[in-house]
Structures are given as C-alpha cells and as structure tokens.
Design a protein around this motif. Structure first.
Motif, short mmCIF file in Angstrom:
data_model
loop_
_atom_site.label_atom_id
_atom_site.label_comp_id
_atom_site.label_asym_id
_atom_site.label_seq_id
_atom_site.Cartn_x
_atom_site.Cartn_y
_atom_site.Cartn_z
N ILE A 285 0.69 -1.20 -0.08
CA ILE A 285 0.15 -0.13 0.05
C ILE A 285 0.94 1.32 -0.03
O ILE A 285 0.46 2.26 0.41
N ASN B 247 -0.51 8.48 2.52
CA ASN B 247 -1.67 9.04 2.94
C ASN B 247 -2.16 9.35 4.27
O ASN B 247 -3.06 8.86 4.66
N GLY C 25 -5.14 12.35 4.00
CA GLY C 25 -6.75 12.11 3.55
C GLY C 25 -7.60 12.89 2.64
O GLY C 25 -8.70 12.76 2.66
N MET D 47 -4.55 6.69 6.32
CA MET D 47 -5.01 5.72 5.84
C MET D 47 -4.28 4.45 5.98
O MET D 47 -4.64 3.14 6.42
N CYS D 48 -2.92 4.43 5.76
CA CYS D 48 -1.97 3.44 5.41
C CYS D 48 -1.41 2.84 6.49
O CYS D 48 -1.26 1.96 6.90
N VAL E 201 -4.28 0.72 7.60
CA VAL E 201 -4.48 -0.67 7.02
C VAL E 201 -3.22 -1.57 7.72
O VAL E 201 -3.59 -2.54 7.87
N LEU F 1 -8.29 -0.54 9.17
CA LEU F 1 -9.01 -0.39 7.80
C LEU F 1 -8.59 -1.42 6.76
O LEU F 1 -7.74 -2.19 6.83
N MET G 219 -7.96 -2.97 3.40
CA MET G 219 -6.92 -2.75 2.17
C MET G 219 -7.67 -2.54 0.92
O MET G 219 -7.67 -1.65 0.34
N THR H 12 -10.70 -2.17 0.43
CA THR H 12 -11.64 -0.84 0.28
C THR H 12 -10.72 0.26 -0.11
O THR H 12 -11.40 1.19 -0.89
N MET H 13 -9.86 0.56 0.77
CA MET H 13 -8.90 1.62 0.51
C MET H 13 -8.38 1.71 -1.03
O MET H 13 -8.43 2.69 -1.52
N GLY I 290 -11.02 3.13 -3.38
CA GLY I 290 -11.53 4.58 -3.01
C GLY I 290 -10.83 5.40 -4.21
O GLY I 290 -9.81 5.16 -4.70
N PHE J 79 -7.26 4.79 -5.81
CA PHE J 79 -5.98 4.90 -4.91
C PHE J 79 -5.24 3.83 -5.72
O PHE J 79 -3.97 3.80 -5.72
#
Lengths: 414, 414
Positions: free
Chosen positions: B62, B128, B131, B139-140, B143, B148, B150, B152-153, B156, B164
């Motif tokens: 990621i 990130n 955001g 975000m990461c 993850v 969170l 991964m 889904t992220m 996005g 992403f």
C-alpha cells in the motif's frame, strides 16, 4: 352611511378558484411569475371579466391595469382599490389575488344593485408586486409613485437574461397610458395578513394603521480558523460562537423593543465550513422592524453597541453595514376609521394592527390617502403553496372593502 | 544512558527546504497530494537519499516505505520512527515531513558517529496520512494496523474518479511487502504541535502522553419558516436562534469539562436562507474531544440533554446523531518517560500534553508500544501554507527523537 349591499362570498370564492388555474401547481398553489405566459393569461382573463362587468380597462406603460366604474360626478377623482395578480414561484391562491378579486366582487355587487357612487371607482392590478422574477418587490406601484425609476426597471433582467421591458411587450401589456399620470382620491388594499395574529386572536378583520419601518444590516465576523482538536477553548477566536451571540442579541433587542419590534437573522454562512476547523469567518444578514421611526433607530443602535461588546469579548472583529432603511408608514386616519366602522357595522371582530410585510399600498400612500384591510390566513403561512384562507374570511374582507369604499365615497379623506 | 551524539540542525533544515521544492506553492507552502507526481518525486528522493545513507528501503503493497539501519542483534525487532511526506492541498513544509526528515537526520548522525544500536532502526514514511485526496486520513497506518480494510482503500477514488490502487501502481509505489507483516518493538513520531500551547508557554518539547477521544455529532433543528415582518417574536419557532443556543451549549459543555475538553461547531447551514424569512431549518456538525473516555461520554450526554432543553424552550425539534466515536489513546509509559528524559538531558523546556490532532502513531499504538514528540509551530497554524516552525525547534525535536530512540534501544518497552 350604511347600505344593505352584500357581496356574494360564494361568487368571490369561485372567482378565486377560477384564477388559481392560471399557473396552478400540483400541490394546490400558484406559480404565476410576473410577465410570464401565466401572468398574461390571468391578465387577459382580468381584462375580459372587467369589461364584461362594464368597467373601462386601461393599461399604463409599465403594465399596471386600471378598471374603472364611472361615478355620478364626472369631475371627481376616482377612489381606487386592488392589489396584484402575480405570485411567488411557489406561491398561494390568495396573496395579492384576494385584493383584486374582492374589488371585482365589490364592482359586481354594485352593478347588481344598480348602485351609483359619486366618485368613479377604479380597480387596480399592480404589476410585479412579488419581485421574484424581476427585483425589486412592489416594482410598478413604486414606479407609479415616482419612487422607482422606470427606465431602470424596464432594463432589469431575469435569470435567463430577459429584460422586464421585452417581456412586458412580449405579453402585450405595455399600455399607452403614462405611468403615474392617473391619481386617486384614495386607495384601499385588501390582503391576507401573512402573519399569525388575527387567527391566533380570532379576529376576522385587521384594520391596518400603517407599515413597519425596516432596517437591513449586513455583518461579517472575523476570527481565526484553527484546529478543533489542538486549540484550547480560551485561545480560540471562534466566529461561529460570536455569530451565536449576535443572533441572540438580535432577538434580545427585538424583545426589548417589543411587542411592536421584531428582529430576524435569516441568512448566515459559516466558513471555512469544516467540522474539525474552528470557523474563522461568519457572515449574517439581519432584518429589524418597528412601526416607530425613532424606535427603529434605537434598535439599530442597541444592536451595533451589543456587537461591539461581543467583538471585544471574543477577540473577533464584527463589521456591520446598514444596506437599507425604510421609514415607517402611517395610513390615512379617515381610511383607517372607515375600515374600522365597516367592520363594526358588519359585526366582524377586528383589531388595529401594523402591516409587517410590504405592500403596494406603501408606495401608493405617498400619492394619495391610503389604507389597508387584512383578513386571517392559515397559521400565518404565505409565500407558500400551502397558503390558505377561508371562504368566510375572504367574503368578510370583501364586504368590509365594499362598505369602506362607500363610506369614503360619502366622506372622502381630505 | 546518555550519549554525546548531536544531530545537525542546519543539515536537517536544509533537507526540509530541499524536500519543500516538491510541490512548492507560490506562497511558500507545499501541495503534495498523496500518489500525485509530486508525491512520487519526494518518494524517489527519499528512497535515493536513504539508500545513500546505507539504509535498506522496502515498500509494502500500500506504499508505506521502510528504511532500515541494522542493529547488532539480528534477532531483535526494529525500533521505528517517522511520519508522512504527503501534504494538504495548501499545506506547509513541516506537517509530517519534519517527523520523517528528523528520523533521517538521526540516521545520518548515527552513521557519522559509527554508533551501533542493538535493535535495528526503521524510518517510516506512511502513505496518505492527510486523507485530502483519498479519504480517510491516516489511511495506510490504519491498513498496516489492521483497522482499515485494504481492498476498500485501494478501490477508493479521488474527485476525478482515479482509484487509489491505480494511482499507487502508476507512480510505482505498490511494493512487494505484505502490509502489516513487519511489526516493531516500538514506534516514535515527531510532529509539529499544530496547536498554540507550546509556543504560548514557551516550551520546546511536548511530551505526548496520548490522543484525545473524539465524538462527531450531526444535528438538524426543525422550527418553522415564517415571515420576518409579520411573525411576532413570541410566536416564532426560529431554528437560527436555536442553533445559536446549541453553539453556545457546545462551548459551555467544553468549558465545563475543561481544560482538557474541547468542543467545536465547525459547520452549519441556515435554511431557507432569506433575510426576511425566519429560518425553519438549521443543521450543524459538532466535534467534542477529551483525553478521558468517560469524560467524553459525559460531554456528549450533557450536550444532548442541553439540546432537549433548547428544543423545549424554543418549540423546535433538535435531532442529534452520533456519527463517529474514537476512544482516547494512551501512549506507552516507557516511551513517554524516555522522551521526557531526553528533553531534560538536553535542558529543553518540556511539558506533557495530549495530542489534539490525529496522527499515524494513533493506529500504530494498537500494534506496538508507541509515543510522540511535539515541537512548537507558529501561532498553532497548520494545514496552511503559512505553517511555520523554527530551525532551532526542529533541531531540538530531532535531538530528542534521537536521544529517546537510544534510550529505548537500551531499555526497550516490555
């Protein structure tokens, strides 16, 4: 000065419902914007109907329509009455329309009785009272009165760039008569109250003694944007909380000058508009009203003083600019008394009151003795498709209008 | 546990200014949105520079970047530190970046001294954090921590519809390492305070003991639209004045739970938004924070109780919905004490404090012992091109970071 003439409330109601077809909305309201096709339709109907009632219809160069029934004295100036047939974009069936159609009902009642007045009677449809399509409101009574410039108004455009003048010609209502040339002995406007007082007090007739003065203030509050998580409460310069105090100050000042004074914060922006950022800027638009000019001045002064305290207390700047002031209007006492007597003669519960909203009668009051009659509307709702008034109240308003006109015909204001 | 190793504040500053070129804005800020061309440029620079310093650079799937300096014990887990290199759309030169480059400066200082740590040291650039282009923030690290999802992220999208995952591959930073596979003995993040406390109290080092809990509430106030001129004050159901009381209630509750508690009304709408119409509807978005979970719960309860009183008093409805709650975070006491000791050893004025903003360290604290160090920034301004910190304060932060890492290397948290 009493007659047995009785208007026909069923006929008035049926006429109200007939005109409500022009621009009818699915929710039972009316969308009849000034100089639209729907406006042309209702004007055509109005002209035809007035002529069918034996009235002589004339149109002036800004579209105001005058339908006259002759009097016995050809040299006497006319006693006039009426209101407007245009509506808000999502308007109701009564605002303005009742005043015109109740005037028509009065004319029809006089015709049926063969009653002759001394003064000619003129029923008026003022163009563009609402101001929704072309600003400002009460435009063509304002031009008639000489308070608004005709060339400027004709040049004004709607959102699509169409000018008032072009649209007036397009629908065929730029008439030959010079605007303002015709003056009246008196003018009386019947209207729904557009407020909740008559209904709440169970009064049928509002005897309108004048119009409120209005002050419009624009404000900008400047604090500092900062992080909602990292900025301790005592270090904030929060423009939202300052706005909150400003809103409550408007209310407090209105209550201090109550019950006649009112104050409203109707528009505000909170910037930059992020949940976790303390707002650094807010703007607001305030409206203060009072029937007394000095009190209105004092309300504005009290509010601006309070703004300075709020600014000091919250370490923000508050800039307040007055963008408009309109002084209060007092209607003619002879007309006020005639309306009051007409209500009493019909055993209708009545109260004197001030008009909170603006009306064509305000501009006309600068040209001749003027008065207004209010009837209740449901919960004070207006400028809304749900706007509603009862057949009985509309009929009562028309009856008081007719009786007041006959009283003024006999004893005109000097 | 004391060394004479001194970081080089001039070199740190020069590196800060060097990276500020990637996405430099005319006003002296930085625009380096996640996975943009500018983000790729600074990542390329970071990789090259770390490798030049002898660090082994790895990238996970990621885009999180890990630059490791070996320790003497090959079986020991790494002690990690770092922050993020992405910025807000109109961001500054320090938010996130300082934490990464101070870590690089620590590595360079160790290299120059030939100092060997027991644990490997790993400098991290989390993908990130801001955001701003792809929601959510942090975000990461989220993850990485397993908080969170991964897939889904990666799915996005930004405003232009770019995902992403596509953008991560486009800039070449979808690495081979499994996200979250690598775990640490400890994690320390240096960051600018993004608040005004250290500057106001003339402290150089904030010893961060934890992060506030946060509750986000959405509110809708329903009164009744009515005419500003015709509706007496006592008959109003004014959603603006209710909003004003709500805003002041948020402030009052925060003060009641002060000084640790804060409360903010950052967004509001006033509808229908017409100066001469009493607002019938207002909406608001509120943010409450407190470092103690029970106190945060009590703040929310006190506020909603106050809303009920306001609703009753003003004959409006106030619906409040909690849309998010994040419990407070307590950092590891061994790390807090190591930071505090490092500040004291360098004779730097320090205070313990709570982080008001969110940081990658919050998510990482769920995976290993974690702590943070704050340094002052000018007037607490952040997320702004004017964001500023001094060379001396940045250097002090890097020095405390290095010393704390060495203390943790010698006496790691259990």
């Amino acid at each position: 000065m009493s007659t047995n003439l009785k208007i026909n409330p069923e006929r008035l109601w049926s006429t109200l419902m007939e005109t409500a077809q022009y621009g009818a909305t699915p929710k039972g309201g009316v969308r009849r914007l000034t100089l639209s096709d729907e406006d042309k339709m209702v004007r055509d109907w109005f002209k035809t109907t007035c002529e069918a009632a034996g009235l002589a219809v004339s149109v002036d160069a800004i579209g105001n329509m005058f339908a006259t029934r002759p009097g016995t004295d050809p040299s006497a100036p006319a006693i006039a009455f009426g209101s407007h047939l245009d509506t808000q974009p999502a308007g109701g069936k009564f605002d303005g329309i009742l005043g015109v159609l109740a005037g028509l009902e009065a004319m029809r009642t006089l015709n049926e009785a063969g009653y002759e007045t001394t003064h000619p009677l003129t029923l008026v449809n003022w163009t563009n009272e609402e101001g929704a399509r072309f600003a400002p409101a009460m435009m063509c009574s304002g031009v008639y009165a000489g308070d608004l410039d005709m060339a400027t108004m004709l040049a004004g455009t709607d959102r699509d760039g169409k000018s008032f003048g072009e649209e007036l010609e397009r629908i065929g209502y730029k008439g030959p008569e010079t605007v303002g040339e015709r003056r009246f002995k008196a003018f009386v406007e019947l209207h729904i109250e557009q407020g909740p007082i008559l209904e709440a007090e169970e009064k049928t007739i509002g005897v309108v003694t004048g119009g409120q003065g209005i002050v419009w203030l624009d404000g900008v509050i400047t604090g500092r944007d900062s992080h909602a998580g990292t900025t301790p409460m005592p270090m904030r310069r929060d423009a939202m909380n300052a706005l909150a105090e400003v809103a409550l100050a408007i209310e407090a000042v209105a209550l201090e000058f109550g019950p006649a004074g009112v104050g409203t914060l109707g528009e505000a922006l909170v910037l930059p508009g992020s949940r976790n950022t303390i707002p650094g800027t807010t703007t607001f638009k305030a409206d203060f009203r009072h029937p007394d000019a000095e009190a209105l001045t004092a309300m504005e002064a009290a509010f601006t003083a309070r703004c300075r305290e709020i600014a000091d207390g919250r370490k923000v700047e508050i800039d307040v600019t007055r963008i408009w002031r309109k002084d209060p209007i007092a209607f003619n006492s002879t007309i006020v008394e005639a309306v009051e007597a007409a209500a009493a003669a019909n055993a209708l519960p009545a109260r004197r009151m001030i008009s909170g909203a603006g009306h064509d009668a305000f501009y006309i009051s600068g040209t001749c003795p003027t008065g207004m009659i209010f009837v209740p509307c449901w919960e004070g709702v207006s400028h809304n498709e749900e706007e509603s008034a009862t057949e009985a109240d509309c009929g009562a308003g028309a009856q008081v209008l007719l009786d007041a006109l006959l009283r003024l015909d006999a004893n005109p204001p000097s």
